[in-house]
Design a protein around this motif. Structure first.
Motif, PDB file in Angstrom:
ATOM      1  N   PHE A  37       1.034  -0.965   0.148  1.00 17.85           N
ATOM      2  CA  PHE A  37      -0.207  -0.479   0.331  1.00 17.85           C
ATOM      3  C   PHE A  37       1.141   1.219   0.169  1.00 17.85           C
ATOM      4  CE2 PHE A  37      -2.540  -3.919   1.440  1.00 17.85           C
ATOM      5  CZ  PHE A  37      -3.602  -3.220   1.014  1.00 17.85           C
ATOM      6  N   GLU A  38       1.098   1.848  -1.091  1.00 23.67           N
ATOM      7  CA  GLU A  38       1.816   3.260  -1.060  1.00 23.67           C
ATOM      8  C   GLU A  38       1.635   4.154  -0.487  1.00 23.67           C
ATOM      9  OE1 GLU A  38       3.000   4.853  -5.444  1.00 23.67           O
ATOM     10  OE2 GLU A  38       1.561   5.765  -4.983  1.00 23.67           O
ATOM     11  N   LEU A  39       2.433   4.853   0.724  1.00 24.75           N
ATOM     12  CA  LEU A  39       2.474   5.715   1.069  1.00 24.75           C
ATOM     13  C   LEU A  39       3.186   7.075   0.632  1.00 24.75           C
ATOM     14  CD1 LEU A  39       4.034   4.286   4.562  1.00 24.75           C
ATOM     15  CD2 LEU A  39       1.703   4.474   4.111  1.00 24.75           C
ATOM     16  N   SER A  40       4.004   7.174  -0.118  1.00 24.72           N
ATOM     17  CA  SER A  40       4.778   8.608  -0.345  1.00 24.72           C
ATOM     18  C   SER A  40       5.865   7.447  -1.774  1.00 24.72           C
ATOM     19  CB  SER A  40       5.898   8.828   0.111  1.00 24.72           C
ATOM     20  OG  SER A  40       6.606   8.380   0.575  1.00 24.72           O
ATOM     21  N   TYR A  41       5.797   8.638  -2.246  1.00 24.30           N
ATOM     22  CA  TYR A  41       6.952   7.951  -4.017  1.00 24.30           C
ATOM     23  C   TYR A  41       7.583   9.785  -4.429  1.00 24.30           C
ATOM     24  CZ  TYR A  41       2.817  10.070  -6.846  1.00 24.30           C
ATOM     25  OH  TYR A  41       1.886  10.778  -7.365  1.00 24.30           O
ATOM     26  N   LEU A  42       8.221   9.491  -5.494  1.00 25.11           N
ATOM     27  CA  LEU A  42       8.903  10.509  -5.617  1.00 25.11           C
ATOM     28  C   LEU A  42       8.448  11.083  -7.463  1.00 25.11           C
ATOM     29  CD1 LEU A  42      12.867  10.227  -4.381  1.00 25.11           C
ATOM     30  CD2 LEU A  42      10.735  11.729  -3.569  1.00 25.11           C
ATOM     31  N   LYS A  43       8.054  12.053  -7.584  1.00 24.80           N
ATOM     32  CA  LYS A  43       7.834  12.543  -9.219  1.00 24.80           C
ATOM     33  C   LYS A  43       9.062  13.522  -9.619  1.00 24.80           C
ATOM     34  CE  LYS A  43       3.831  13.586 -12.324  1.00 24.80           C
ATOM     35  NZ  LYS A  43       3.072  13.258 -12.344  1.00 24.80           N
ATOM     36  N   ASN A  44       9.230  13.139 -10.639  1.00 19.99           N
ATOM     37  CA  ASN A  44      10.439  14.235 -10.711  1.00 19.99           C
ATOM     38  C   ASN A  44      11.133  14.257  -9.457  1.00 19.99           C
ATOM     39  OD1 ASN A  44       9.965  14.026 -13.428  1.00 19.99           O
ATOM     40  ND2 ASN A  44       8.016  16.317 -13.302  1.00 19.99           N
ATOM     41  N   GLY A  45      11.423  13.910  -8.432  1.00 22.29           N
ATOM     42  CA  GLY A  45      12.534  14.085  -7.722  1.00 22.29           C
ATOM     43  C   GLY A  45      11.692  14.256  -6.715  1.00 22.29           C
ATOM     44  N   LYS A  46      10.505  14.523  -6.756  1.00 23.83           N
ATOM     45  CA  LYS A  46       9.573  15.925  -5.583  1.00 23.83           C
ATOM     46  C   LYS A  46       9.134  14.360  -4.557  1.00 23.83           C
ATOM     47  CE  LYS A  46       9.393  20.354  -7.867  1.00 23.83           C
ATOM     48  NZ  LYS A  46       8.951  20.816  -8.252  1.00 23.83           N
ATOM     49  N   TRP A  47       9.129  14.982  -3.515  1.00 18.71           N
ATOM     50  CA  TRP A  47       7.846  14.194  -2.600  1.00 18.71           C
ATOM     51  C   TRP A  47       7.157  13.857  -2.763  1.00 18.71           C
ATOM     52  CZ3 TRP A  47       4.508  14.258   0.537  1.00 18.71           C
ATOM     53  CH2 TRP A  47       4.416  13.163   1.709  1.00 18.71           C
ATOM     54  N   ARG A  48       5.585  12.930  -2.752  1.00 15.88           N
ATOM     55  CA  ARG A  48       4.336  13.040  -3.226  1.00 15.88           C
ATOM     56  C   ARG A  48       3.956  11.706  -2.311  1.00 15.88           C
ATOM     57  NH1 ARG A  48       2.894  14.903  -8.348  1.00 15.88           N
ATOM     58  NH2 ARG A  48       4.533  17.100  -8.921  1.00 15.88           N
ATOM     59  N   LYS A  49       2.503  12.147  -2.084  1.00 18.05           N
ATOM     60  CA  LYS A  49       2.081  10.834  -0.885  1.00 18.05           C
ATOM     61  C   LYS A  49       1.226  10.471  -1.918  1.00 18.05           C
ATOM     62  CE  LYS A  49      -1.491  12.681   3.267  1.00 18.05           C
ATOM     63  NZ  LYS A  49      -2.349  12.948   3.932  1.00 18.05           N
ATOM     64  N   GLY A  50       1.459   9.170  -1.846  1.00 23.72           N
ATOM     65  CA  GLY A  50       0.735   7.736  -1.917  1.00 23.72           C
ATOM     66  C   GLY A  50      -0.964   7.665  -1.869  1.00 23.72           C
ATOM     67  N   TRP A  51      -1.060   6.743  -2.662  1.00 25.24           N
ATOM     68  CA  TRP A  51      -3.199   6.576  -2.982  1.00 25.24           C
ATOM     69  C   TRP A  51      -2.983   5.917  -0.665  1.00 25.24           C
ATOM     70  CZ3 TRP A  51      -3.373   1.384  -1.832  1.00 25.24           C
ATOM     71  CH2 TRP A  51      -2.904   0.504  -2.711  1.00 25.24           C
ATOM     72  N   LEU A  52      -2.621   5.622  -0.209  1.00 24.25           N
ATOM     73  CA  LEU A  52      -2.958   5.029   0.873  1.00 24.25           C
ATOM     74  C   LEU A  52      -3.726   5.716   1.714  1.00 24.25           C
ATOM     75  CD1 LEU A  52      -4.297   3.009   2.617  1.00 24.25           C
ATOM     76  CD2 LEU A  52      -2.214   3.012   3.350  1.00 24.25           C
ATOM     77  N   PHE A  53      -3.237   7.204   1.405  1.00 25.36           N
ATOM     78  CA  PHE A  53      -3.782   8.535   2.579  1.00 25.36           C
ATOM     79  C   PHE A  53      -4.266   9.200   2.022  1.00 25.36           C
ATOM     80  CE2 PHE A  53      -1.721   5.361   5.915  1.00 25.36           C
ATOM     81  CZ  PHE A  53      -2.520   5.060   7.364  1.00 25.36           C
ATOM     82  N   ASP A  54      -4.258   9.306   1.129  1.00 24.43           N
ATOM     83  CA  ASP A  54      -4.346  10.317   0.113  1.00 24.43           C
ATOM     84  C   ASP A  54      -5.318  11.300  -0.155  1.00 24.43           C
ATOM     85  OD1 ASP A  54      -4.100  12.274  -2.314  1.00 24.43           O
ATOM     86  OD2 ASP A  54      -3.806  11.528  -3.939  1.00 24.43           O
ATOM     87  N   LYS A  55      -6.433  12.354   0.469  1.00 20.42           N
ATOM     88  CA  LYS A  55      -7.647  12.559   0.610  1.00 20.42           C
ATOM     89  C   LYS A  55      -8.342  13.112  -0.814  1.00 20.42           C
ATOM     90  CE  LYS A  55      -6.485  14.884   5.199  1.00 20.42           C
ATOM     91  NZ  LYS A  55      -6.803  15.321   6.300  1.00 20.42           N
ATOM     92  N   ASN A  56      -7.002  13.619  -1.830  1.00 17.77           N
ATOM     93  CA  ASN A  56      -8.128  13.497  -2.807  1.00 17.77           C
ATOM     94  C   ASN A  56      -8.514  12.229  -3.145  1.00 17.77           C
ATOM     95  OD1 ASN A  56      -7.366  16.480  -2.687  1.00 17.77           O
ATOM     96  ND2 ASN A  56      -4.972  16.266  -3.437  1.00 17.77           N
ATOM     97  N   LYS A  57      -8.427  10.893  -2.609  1.00  9.70           N
ATOM     98  CA  LYS A  57      -8.987  10.341  -3.436  1.00  9.70           C
ATOM     99  C   LYS A  57     -10.462  10.227  -2.583  1.00  9.70           C
ATOM    100  CE  LYS A  57      -5.124   8.638  -5.588  1.00  9.70           C
ATOM    101  NZ  LYS A  57      -4.719   9.391  -7.332  1.00  9.70           N
ATOM    102  N   ILE A  58     -11.223   8.697  -3.552  1.00  9.71           N
ATOM    103  CA  ILE A  58     -13.052   8.982  -2.662  1.00  9.71           C
ATOM    104  C   ILE A  58     -12.991   7.525  -3.205  1.00  9.71           C
ATOM    105  CG2 ILE A  58     -13.896  11.324  -3.465  1.00  9.71           C
ATOM    106  CD1 ILE A  58     -14.878  10.033  -6.139  1.00  9.71           C
ATOM    107  N   THR A  59     -11.858   6.765  -3.100  1.00  8.86           N
ATOM    108  CA  THR A  59     -12.089   4.850  -3.361  1.00  8.86           C
ATOM    109  C   THR A  59     -12.820   4.917  -1.767  1.00  8.86           C
ATOM    110  OG1 THR A  59      -9.862   5.135  -4.260  1.00  8.86           O
ATOM    111  CG2 THR A  59     -10.648   3.143  -3.661  1.00  8.86           C
ATOM    112  N   ASP A  60     -13.805   3.990  -1.716  1.00  2.00           N
ATOM    113  CA  ASP A  60     -14.669   3.044  -0.769  1.00  2.00           C
ATOM    114  C   ASP A  60     -14.278   2.118  -0.720  1.00  2.00           C
ATOM    115  OD1 ASP A  60     -16.512   4.806   0.379  1.00  2.00           O
ATOM    116  OD2 ASP A  60     -16.803   4.576  -2.134  1.00  2.00           O
ATOM    117  N   HIS A  61     -13.606   1.306  -2.220  1.00  2.00           N
ATOM    118  CA  HIS A  61     -13.038   0.311  -1.640  1.00  2.00           C
ATOM    119  C   HIS A  61     -11.778  -0.365  -2.222  1.00  2.00           C
ATOM    120  CE1 HIS A  61     -15.884  -2.147   0.942  1.00  2.00           C
ATOM    121  NE2 HIS A  61     -16.686  -0.987   0.975  1.00  2.00           N
ATOM    122  N   TYR A  62     -10.977  -1.458  -2.181  1.00  2.00           N
ATOM    123  CA  TYR A  62      -9.833  -1.666  -3.342  1.00  2.00           C
ATOM    124  C   TYR A  62      -9.725  -2.881  -3.026  1.00  2.00           C
ATOM    125  CZ  TYR A  62      -6.824   2.490  -0.873  1.00  2.00           C
ATOM    126  OH  TYR A  62      -6.335   3.398  -0.285  1.00  2.00           O
TER     127      TYR A  62
END
Length: 203
Positions: free
Chosen positions: A73-98
């Motif tokens: 379950f993704e916590l964080s990652y880098l994009k173009n060298g910059k830190w990004r929050k992963g999907w597990l705790f991303d409040k912009n996601k509206i997912t109910d179930h994986y």
């Protein structure tokens, strides 16, 4: 064909195979094509007992032909060298179930030959986050650990006090990958045992 295009082709072919399974399970579902909803963590909308549920399919397509006991379950990652929050705790996601798609097997040596089998485990996102918070693994704690790990020489399996590493899970830092994702690696059996997940296929 580029690696990106190959990944998209894999996802498209797997989606067709999964739709056949959902039909066998008599799920009332709609597959989402629009990017706005997909970016919010919605691959499917399932209607059950008159209520809509937003589903994010997570597939172990890098491990075809293998049955791994864990899922990351993704916590964080880098994009173009910059830190990004992963999907597990991303409040912009509206997912109910994986829907965790594991144990994926293909019919021939080529993925174009079609899929033969897989397993699907449904995880209640809110229940999972709540359980993690209750055992001291909420986002605040994990984000602190994230910073520490990214400024250390640790990699791959990193034990956590709150979890039994060989039965429940640990952190997993993939320093060898370009995006250097930090994941929470959790045993599927444990997710089912604690009541945040259930296996829906095969029954």
């Amino acid at each position: 064909m580029s690696t990106f295009d190959q990944d998209l082709n894999k996802e498209h072919l797997l989606g067709q195979f999964l739709d056949e399974i959902y039909e066998k399970l008599n799920l009332n579902f709609t597959r989402i094509a629009e990017s706005e909803l997909q970016n919010k963590g919605v691959d499917l909308i399932v209607i059950h007992s008159g209520k809509e549920y937003y589903i994010d399919e997570k597939a172990q397509l890098d491990y075809l032909g293998h049955c791994l006991p864990t899922f990351t379950f993704e916590l964080s990652y880098l994009k173009n060298g910059k830190w990004r929050k992963g999907w597990l705790f991303d409040k912009n996601k509206i997912t109910d179930h994986y829907f965790l798609i594991t144990g994926i097997f293909i019919k021939t040596e080529s993925i174009e030959g079609g899929f033969k089998n897989c397993s699907i485990t449904s995880v209640d996102v809110r229940k999972l986050r709540k359980y993690l918070e209750n055992i001291g693994l909420g986002w605040d704690i994990l984000s602190d650990l994230d910073g520490q790990i990214r400024h250390s020489d640790q990699k791959q399996n990193i034990p956590l006090r709150s979890l039994k590493e060989r039965e429940e899970g640990c952190l997993y830092y993939s320093i060898q990958k370009d995006e250097k994702p930090l994941n929470l690696k959790i045993y599927l059996k444990w997710l089912i045992k604690i009541g945040v997940a259930k296996k829906i296929y095969p029954l």
